[in-house]
Design a protein around this motif. Structure first.
Motif, PDB file in Angstrom:
ATOM      1  N   UNK A   1      -9.878   6.917 -45.732  1.00  0.00           N
ATOM      2  CA  UNK A   1     -10.403   7.008 -44.363  1.00  0.00           C
ATOM      3  C   UNK A   1     -11.137   8.326 -44.104  1.00  0.00           C
ATOM      4  N   UNK A   2     -11.847   8.809 -45.124  1.00  0.00           N
ATOM      5  CA  UNK A   2     -12.714   9.971 -44.947  1.00  0.00           C
ATOM      6  C   UNK A   2     -12.085  11.318 -45.175  1.00  0.00           C
ATOM      7  N   UNK A   3     -10.814  11.377 -45.484  1.00  0.00           N
ATOM      8  CA  UNK A   3     -10.122  12.658 -45.609  1.00  0.00           C
ATOM      9  C   UNK A   3     -10.767  13.563 -46.660  1.00  0.00           C
ATOM     10  N   UNK A   4     -11.322  12.974 -47.731  1.00  0.00           N
ATOM     11  CA  UNK A   4     -11.937  13.780 -48.793  1.00  0.00           C
ATOM     12  C   UNK A   4     -13.443  13.925 -48.621  1.00  0.00           C
ATOM     13  N   UNK A   5     -13.999  13.305 -47.578  1.00  0.00           N
ATOM     14  CA  UNK A   5     -15.442  13.384 -47.340  1.00  0.00           C
ATOM     15  C   UNK A   5     -16.156  12.072 -47.571  1.00  0.00           C
ATOM     16  N   UNK A   6     -15.577  11.195 -48.373  1.00  0.00           N
ATOM     17  CA  UNK A   6     -16.063   9.829 -48.530  1.00  0.00           C
ATOM     18  C   UNK A   6     -14.998   8.896 -47.967  1.00  0.00           C
ATOM     19  N   UNK A   7     -15.377   7.677 -47.584  1.00  0.00           N
ATOM     20  CA  UNK A   7     -14.389   6.815 -46.947  1.00  0.00           C
ATOM     21  C   UNK A   7     -13.201   6.574 -47.867  1.00  0.00           C
ATOM     22  N   UNK A   8     -13.476   6.173 -49.117  1.00  0.00           N
ATOM     23  CA  UNK A   8     -12.418   6.069 -50.123  1.00  0.00           C
ATOM     24  C   UNK A   8     -12.381   7.360 -50.923  1.00  0.00           C
ATOM     25  N   UNK A   9     -11.199   7.802 -51.283  1.00  0.00           N
ATOM     26  CA  UNK A   9     -11.074   9.098 -51.951  1.00  0.00           C
ATOM     27  C   UNK A   9     -11.587   9.090 -53.379  1.00  0.00           C
ATOM     28  N   UNK A  10     -11.766   7.905 -53.955  1.00  0.00           N
ATOM     29  CA  UNK A  10     -12.137   7.804 -55.374  1.00  0.00           C
ATOM     30  C   UNK A  10     -13.622   7.556 -55.583  1.00  0.00           C
ATOM     31  N   UNK A  11     -14.415   7.550 -54.539  1.00  0.00           N
ATOM     32  CA  UNK A  11     -15.823   7.162 -54.658  1.00  0.00           C
ATOM     33  C   UNK A  11     -16.603   8.044 -55.620  1.00  0.00           C
ATOM     34  N   UNK A  12     -16.380   9.356 -55.564  1.00  0.00           N
ATOM     35  CA  UNK A  12     -17.127  10.254 -56.451  1.00  0.00           C
ATOM     36  C   UNK A  12     -16.768  10.062 -57.913  1.00  0.00           C
ATOM     37  N   UNK A  13     -15.573   9.552 -58.183  1.00  0.00           N
ATOM     38  CA  UNK A  13     -15.166   9.303 -59.569  1.00  0.00           C
ATOM     39  C   UNK A  13     -15.820   8.038 -60.122  1.00  0.00           C
ATOM     40  N   UNK A  14     -16.303   7.169 -59.243  1.00  0.00           N
ATOM     41  CA  UNK A  14     -16.988   5.959 -59.688  1.00  0.00           C
ATOM     42  C   UNK A  14     -16.074   4.911 -60.281  1.00  0.00           C
ATOM     43  N   UNK A  15     -14.778   4.964 -59.953  1.00  0.00           N
ATOM     44  CA  UNK A  15     -13.869   3.959 -60.505  1.00  0.00           C
ATOM     45  C   UNK A  15     -13.824   2.730 -59.593  1.00  0.00           C
ATOM     46  N   UNK A  16     -13.285   1.658 -60.133  1.00  0.00           N
ATOM     47  CA  UNK A  16     -13.283   0.361 -59.444  1.00  0.00           C
ATOM     48  C   UNK A  16     -11.863  -0.207 -59.459  1.00  0.00           C
ATOM     49  N   UNK A  17     -11.007   0.235 -58.533  1.00  0.00           N
ATOM     50  CA  UNK A  17      -9.610  -0.232 -58.548  1.00  0.00           C
ATOM     51  C   UNK A  17      -9.511  -1.740 -58.344  1.00  0.00           C
ATOM     52  N   UNK A  18      -8.468  -2.316 -58.912  1.00  0.00           N
ATOM     53  CA  UNK A  18      -8.208  -3.740 -58.689  1.00  0.00           C
ATOM     54  C   UNK A  18      -7.613  -3.971 -57.303  1.00  0.00           C
ATOM     55  N   UNK A  19      -6.824  -3.001 -56.854  1.00  0.00           N
ATOM     56  CA  UNK A  19      -6.156  -3.089 -55.553  1.00  0.00           C
ATOM     57  C   UNK A  19      -6.209  -1.721 -54.885  1.00  0.00           C
ATOM     58  N   UNK A  20      -6.442  -1.711 -53.575  1.00  0.00           N
ATOM     59  CA  UNK A  20      -6.429  -0.482 -52.781  1.00  0.00           C
ATOM     60  C   UNK A  20      -5.494  -0.710 -51.603  1.00  0.00           C
ATOM     61  N   UNK A  21      -4.613   0.245 -51.351  1.00  0.00           N
ATOM     62  CA  UNK A  21      -3.773   0.158 -50.156  1.00  0.00           C
ATOM     63  C   UNK A  21      -4.297   1.139 -49.115  1.00  0.00           C
ATOM     64  N   UNK A  22      -4.370   0.672 -47.859  1.00  0.00           N
ATOM     65  CA  UNK A  22      -4.843   1.479 -46.739  1.00  0.00           C
ATOM     66  C   UNK A  22      -3.871   1.352 -45.577  1.00  0.00           C
ATOM     67  N   UNK A  23      -3.689   2.441 -44.869  1.00  0.00           N
ATOM     68  CA  UNK A  23      -2.923   2.414 -43.626  1.00  0.00           C
ATOM     69  C   UNK A  23      -3.269   3.684 -42.871  1.00  0.00           C
TER      70      UNK A  23
END
Length: 427
Positions: A241-263
């Motif tokens: 939710x933007x805490x690291x500067x991108x909406x998802x924290x892993x965006x800059x790493x370019x990975x593609x998780x199978x599952x993401x948990x959000x709350x």
């Protein structure tokens, strides 16, 4: 505080760190019943990325309630849910070329983790899951099993089976590649580590001490998952939710998780928890995993409004600019007080000051509270001062809060030095 001591369970926690009765809040300021104001560097443990009573949310909720919008709907189709789903897809998923189904779980983050763990075991037909040192994923039974901190893990009420713990990035220092360490265990048929259904990780271990995984390490873990047919779960509940500067924290790493948990901040301060899962993993039978409060319509309304922050990159730029302010000031503070041997860590607007002196961070937090700042601790030994202000905090309030940290450290040091001098004099 008499009412709370008399009637509320001993399990209460944050009220002990912040002993005030809070009455109202706006933006990055809380106000107690006596009218004293506090700068919020806590943000509901990451739930209030967009601040207290965000005006977009307040107006939308008032309008929705006044026209008798659905409050509770189980998992029935509602207008609020439809509008949220469309907005989330159009604003978050589609621009990032991400294709996920969305599962709404019970109202807190641990419910999302429980659902994810249950699903991966069902899909893969394996029971083992790999988690990491210093991990925190929640305190219900399944989530607690993949949480590492011994404070939360008690033989009397935890099932320790079906989870293997491996060292997180940097656990043994920079010279040890813990991703290769993990690969070795999986390749060795005599390692005692069963092939897992999934690997679950936080890209930044918030409760664990603000331990930041490198992009390379995340990429290596993802590759291990692909090589061994393991599903990858990213727990983005606190640092998404933007805490690291991108909406998802892993965006800059370019990975593609199978599952993401959000709350947490996805609900704008209201309870909302969800699992993003790739379409081929959506193997649930109708009602196979359920809950009375799966999908909070008020939170749908709030979240839909807050997703407007992600229609351009303005908030991302703001977070990056504030990260520079925070880290520059923390480094200045660290250099000003060399005797405490502090280290600055973090990314985006989750930063920390690690101080190895026993109890020192607790003393700083207490002193800061008396000066009008809420700030919590992290790490297994509570040895990290954890900065988690709203992303929308004004620069002057941010600087004021950082100054309170500096002043609090000076005050605590002065008291400790005076105590040592007194002891030496008595001797």
């Amino acid at each position: 505080m008499k009412t709370f001591k008399q009637h509320e369970s001993q399990v209460r926690s944050y009220v002990r760190s912040f002993p005030a009765v809070f009455e109202k809040a706006k933006g990055s300021i809380l106000c107690d019943e006596q009218g004293k104001e506090y700068i919020d560097f806590f943000a509901g443990a990451g739930t209030l990325n967009y601040g207290h009573n965000n005006p977009l949310v307040s107006k939308a909720l008032g309008d929705y309630i006044n026209k008798d919008g659905i409050i509770h709907g189980l998992d029935k189709a509602t207008t609020a849910k439809k509008q949220f789903l469309d907005q989330f897809y159009d604003t978050i998923l589609q621009p990032r070329h991400m294709e996920y189904k969305i599962q709404f779980t019970g109202p807190t983050g641990t419910n999302a983790v429980e659902s994810a763990l249950k699903l991966v075991r069902m899909v893969k037909g394996r029971s083992n899951v790999i988690s990491f040192t210093n991990a925190f994923h929640g305190l219900t039974m399944g989530s607690m099993a993949v949480t590492a901190n011994a404070f939360y893990r008690d033989e009397a009420f935890i099932n320790r089976t079906n989870v293997s713990f491996m060292p997180f990035d940097g656990y043994f220092g920079e010279e040890v590649n813990t991703a290769e360490y993990l690969r070795t265990f999986l390749e060795d048929q005599s390692s005692g580590v069963d092939l897992p259904a999934a690997i679950i990780l936080e890209t930044i271990q918030a409760e664990g001490g603000i331990n930041v995984a490198s992009d390379k390490w995340l990429q290596d873990i993802e590759q291990i998952c692909r090589d061994f047919d393991i599903l990858l779960i990213v727990d983005d509940i606190q640092v998404g939710n933007g805490r690291t500067g991108t909406f998802f924290s892993f965006e800059n790493a370019g990975i593609n998780p199978d599952i993401i948990t959000l709350s947490k901040s996805i609900g704008g301060g209201l309870p909302l928890s969800m699992v993003l899962l790739k379409g081929e993993l959506d193997q649930w039978k109708p009602g196979e995993h359920t809950g009375t409060f799966r999908g909070n319509n008020l939170a749908f309304v709030a979240s839909r409004e807050l997703l407007s922050y992600w229609e351009n990159d303005s908030l991302s730029q703001t977070v990056q600019n504030k990260e520079k302010i925070i880290k520059e000031r923390l480094n200045e503070i660290s250099n000003k007080f060399p005797t405490i041997d502090s280290k600055v860590r973090g990314k985006g607007m989750i930063c920390g000051l690690k101080v190895p002196l026993r109890g020192f961070c607790g003393d700083i937090s207490e002193e800061a509270f008396s000066r009008g700042l809420l700030i919590e601790l992290a790490g297994a030994q509570d040895d990290v001062l954890k900065l988690l202000p709203p992303l929308t905090i004004e620069n002057d309030l941010l600087q004021e809060g950082l100054q309170i940290i500096e002043d609090s450290i000076a005050s605590v040091l002065e008291r400790r030095e005076a105590m040592v001098e007194g002891l030496n004099h008595d001797s």
